[in-house]
Design an enzyme around this catalytic site. Structure first.
Site, mmCIF file in Angstrom:
data_model
loop_
_atom_site.group_PDB
_atom_site.id
_atom_site.type_symbol
_atom_site.label_atom_id
_atom_site.label_comp_id
_atom_site.label_asym_id
_atom_site.label_seq_id
_atom_site.Cartn_x
_atom_site.Cartn_y
_atom_site.Cartn_z
ATOM 1 N N GLU A 253 31.265 -13.140 7.794
ATOM 2 C CA GLU A 253 30.991 -11.720 7.971
ATOM 3 C C GLU A 253 29.484 -11.468 8.129
ATOM 4 O O GLU A 253 28.676 -11.995 7.354
ATOM 5 C CB GLU A 253 31.551 -10.948 6.765
ATOM 6 C CG GLU A 253 31.300 -9.453 6.773
ATOM 7 C CD GLU A 253 31.858 -8.739 7.997
ATOM 8 O OE1 GLU A 253 32.987 -9.061 8.415
ATOM 9 O OE2 GLU A 253 31.152 -7.874 8.543
ATOM 10 N N THR A 299 33.911 -6.096 13.403
ATOM 11 C CA THR A 299 34.797 -7.230 13.107
ATOM 12 C C THR A 299 36.008 -7.262 14.031
ATOM 13 O O THR A 299 36.384 -8.314 14.562
ATOM 14 C CB THR A 299 35.331 -7.158 11.661
ATOM 15 O OG1 THR A 299 34.240 -7.162 10.767
ATOM 16 C CG2 THR A 299 36.249 -8.329 11.344
ATOM 17 N N HIS A 475 29.165 -10.485 13.969
ATOM 18 C CA HIS A 475 28.251 -9.517 14.605
ATOM 19 C C HIS A 475 26.985 -9.451 13.768
ATOM 20 O O HIS A 475 26.916 -10.073 12.713
ATOM 21 C CB HIS A 475 28.899 -8.135 14.722
ATOM 22 C CG HIS A 475 29.513 -7.659 13.424
ATOM 23 N ND1 HIS A 475 28.765 -7.260 12.342
ATOM 24 C CD2 HIS A 475 30.805 -7.585 13.020
ATOM 25 C CE1 HIS A 475 29.557 -6.924 11.350
ATOM 26 N NE2 HIS A 475 30.812 -7.129 11.720
HETATM 27 C C1 GP9 Z 1 37.150 -4.686 6.992
HETATM 28 C C2 GP9 Z 1 36.192 -5.700 7.455
HETATM 29 C C3 GP9 Z 1 34.859 -5.120 7.816
HETATM 30 O O1 GP9 Z 1 38.447 -5.142 6.831
HETATM 31 O O2 GP9 Z 1 36.733 -6.502 8.418
HETATM 32 O O3 GP9 Z 1 34.798 -4.699 9.099
HETATM 33 P P1 GP9 Z 1 33.435 -4.348 9.842
HETATM 34 O O4 GP9 Z 1 32.854 -3.142 9.163
HETATM 35 O O5 GP9 Z 1 32.515 -5.513 9.757
HETATM 36 O O6 GP9 Z 1 33.868 -4.089 11.210
HETATM 37 MN MN MN Z 2 32.330 -7.529 10.306
#
Ligand code: GP9
Ligand code: MN
Length: 641
Positions: A253, A299, A475
């Protein structure tokens, strides 16, 4: 009481208060909306007011005593909508959307069990309606038979609109771009209420269906010509080397490549990930010039791009607004061609980014969302489950999957605003004074440690050796709003060109039986991951509509379009309308013909990808003789108790 009831306005006021209170109680007791702060608490309470004033206000235009009847009817309709959502939620932990209404499969399974979803205490939700009817009968004779002056209902509706504007502004302050980015149904209900959500959903659907209706089967031909022409033949030495191997794809992430080898206070921030990059055992190949290609869907865009080799949308998340399109996604192809099973693991609510809908169209077999994990307070931070317990608790599920499998592990803790509990922080924060930037390094370290723990567990379980393992960043984590702090940390000015360079995210891959190549400098993007993997498995990507090319192929196209039309190549790039020499970062005043043509190609590629999504064109496309369209009714992501 008599006084209040002797006027229509009095009766109207009671009806408004009733639906307001009822909605609020239902939000609190029937839905799990995950209220995180007092602003959200306040908006949850406040949001039914605007809808009640506007909708019931309309009834007051009716003549004489009929106005009361219309108030009751509209109140009844609002109550019905709310209650229908209550019942639907009990079964699906999600809200009703127009597409779910038309997907009879959703209700097929619901039909038989509807009785079990209704509770005795639901009768309470009828009490206000019964009361209103009684009051109406009792008070009506005192009402004037005349039509109310138009001014009054107008004022009421305007007051409702004002309440809505206040509501929306407060919501946007707490959650910027709430409507544009189309996050999650839960969020819209939490911030704007169940009624506004229905209106929002209806508008979205009208937009989508018009675009869809206007498209026809010939529209796909142009796209097909483009992608077939861009296609890169597989590298013969690698085609099929991974056939039948398990695939484990790990999502880091918000992880940007500048973290690799970065030292803070003289310490490596991510020693484990660095060790994979500088892999002595030659397992991994690391792409140092790999870029994310996401937009507002963040994401969800990364997932979308990597499992479809198509772009997300310029606005909003394709996951949400195109969640009911036809897809020919990686999990479906792997399943149909080679009998793979697939699963996504993610410690957040399944409806976030509409995952629980769109995953069905991708033919994802299992979705281990937060319902499968221990979400007790000490295990959770920010959006959801902390990465260490996430990986730990995922192991048994992973080991139980039938092989060969495609597993997508999605971490979460290293997410803005990078909150971390003291006991989890093993590196001191940076000292720029910009809180989220300073903590970014702490959550990155935590992610690094959790990945190491997961690798150890994979090795112990015997899954490591013989699996294809891919690791990617989804990202950026630090937006341009933090340039001052980033400047301080990187020791250089963050120009627009530099910002574009910072969109690098890691991509690394290990293929059993194939020596890793260490660090390679080829340019590639998330779009290229799907054709690369297909070729490793021995499935020719040529049959499918894909905008990326196999990264291991001789013919791999080394240009990386960004969603905003900018792009990168090893020689030159375009950022915010200006061409640059990629190596020196010097602006190019007179772009060559080649550069301008590349610019055109990038624009065209993005447009073609958009036409596929807007027109839902894959419904007209048959990749090959074996292809079976995905039947979404075969998939369900409810945890069986
Ligand atoms: C939420 C997580 C975060 O389930 O995938 O998403 P993002 O804010 O990074 O798009
Ligand atoms: Mn994300």
């Amino acid at each position: 009481m008599k006084n209040v009831m002797s006027s229509k306005i009095g009766f109207f006021t009671v009806a408004v208060l009733a639906i307001w209170l009822k909605s609020y109680l239902i939000y609190l007791y029937e839905f799990n909306l995950d209220i995180q702060n007092s602003m959200q608490q306040f908006l949850l309470f406040f949001n039914p007011l605007s809808s009640a004033l506007i909708l019931l206000g309309i009834a007051l235009f009716a003549k004489g005593r009929k106005a009361g009847l219309f108030v009751i009817i509209l109140h009844g309709l609002m109550s019905f909508l709310l209650y229908a959502n209550v019942v639907f939620y009990r079964f699906n932990t999600d809200f009703i959307t127009i597409p779910t209404l038309t997907q009879t499969s959703n209700f097929g399974s619901l039909g038989g069990s509807i009785a079990s979803l209704v509770a005795w205490h639901d009768l309470l939700y009828l009490v206000d309606i019964v009361l209103l009817v009684a009051m109406y009968i009792w008070a009506k004779p005192n009402w004037s038979p005349m039509r109310m002056q138009k001014r009054k209902p107008m004022l009421i509706i305007m007051a409702g609109m004002l309440a809505f504007v206040v509501n929306l502004s407060l919501a946007e302050a707490d959650r910027p771009q709430l409507l544009e980015r189309t996050f999650d149904r839960n969020y819209i209900v939490k911030y704007l209420g169940a009624y506004n959500f229905t209106v929002y959903d209806a508008i979205q659907n009208v937009k989508t269906s018009t675009q869809r209706v206007l498209a026809d089967s010939s529209d796909i031909t142009e796209v097909e010509n483009y992608t077939k022409n861009k296609y890169a033949e597989p590298n013969e030495d690698l085609f099929g080397v991974g056939e039948g191997k398990n695939v484990i794809k790990i999502h880091l992430e918000s992880f940007q490549s500048f973290l690799i080898d970065y030292k803070l206070h003289g310490e490596e921030v991510t020693p484990f990930i660095n060790s994979l990059v500088h892999d002595q055992s030659k397992d991994f190949t690391y792409y140092e010039n790999f870029f994310h290609q996401t937009e507002q869907g963040k994401t969800a865009d990364a997932e979308f791009i990597m499992d479809n080799s198509m772009y997300g949308l310029p606005q909003g998340a394709a996951f949400v607004t195109k969640g009911n399109n036809t897809y020919q996604a990686l999990p479906a192809i792997m399943k149909q061609q080679q009998g793979y099973t697939s699963a996504v693991f993610h410690g957040d609510n399944k409806s976030f980014w509409n995952r629980d809908q769109i995953y069905k169209s991708f033919a994802i077999d299992e979705f281990y969302d937060s319902a499968y994990y221990n979400m007790s307070e000490e295990q959770v931070i920010g959006y959801g489950l902390k990465d260490k317990p996430f990986f730990k608790e995922s192991m048994p599920y992973l080991e139980s999957m039938s092989e060969p499998f495609y597993a997508h592990m999605m971490t979460l803790t290293h997410h803005h605003p990078y909150l971390i509990d003291e006991e989890d922080a093993t590196i001191a924060p940076a000292e720029t004074g910009d809180g989220s930037v300073d903590r970014y390094f702490q959550t990155a370290r935590y992610l690094d440690e959790s990945l190491e723990q997961f690798f150890n567990d994979l090795k112990e379980s015997g899954l490591y050796e013989d699996s294809i393992i891919m690791i990617y960043g989804d990202h950026y984590g630090i937006s341009q709003n933090h340039n001052r702090a980033m400047q301080e940390l990187l020791g250089e000015e963050i120009t627009p060109y530099k910002s574009a360079q910072l969109q690098r995210v890691p991509y690394m891959i290990k293929v059993p039986g194939v020596d890793g190549k260490g660090t390679v400098d080829d340019y590639a993007g998330q779009m290229d991951v799907m054709p690369t993997l297909l070729h490793l498995l021995g499935i020719d990507a040529q049959d499918y509509i894909q905008f990326g090319t196999d990264m291991f192929s001789e013919g791999h196209k080394e240009f990386v379009p960004f969603r905003n039309g900018d792009f990168m190549t090893p020689e030159y790039s375009k950022v915010a309308g200006v061409f640059y020499d990629t190596e020196t970062g010097e602006a190019i005043e007179n772009p060559t013909k080649e550069m301008q043509e590349m610019d055109e190609t990038v624009k065209r590629e993005l447009e073609l990808s958009d036409t596929v999504l807007y027109g839902d064109l894959l419904r007209f496309y048959t990749p090959n003789d074996e292809w079976e369209p995905v039947d979404t009714s075969n998939y369900r992501y409810e945890k069986e108790e």
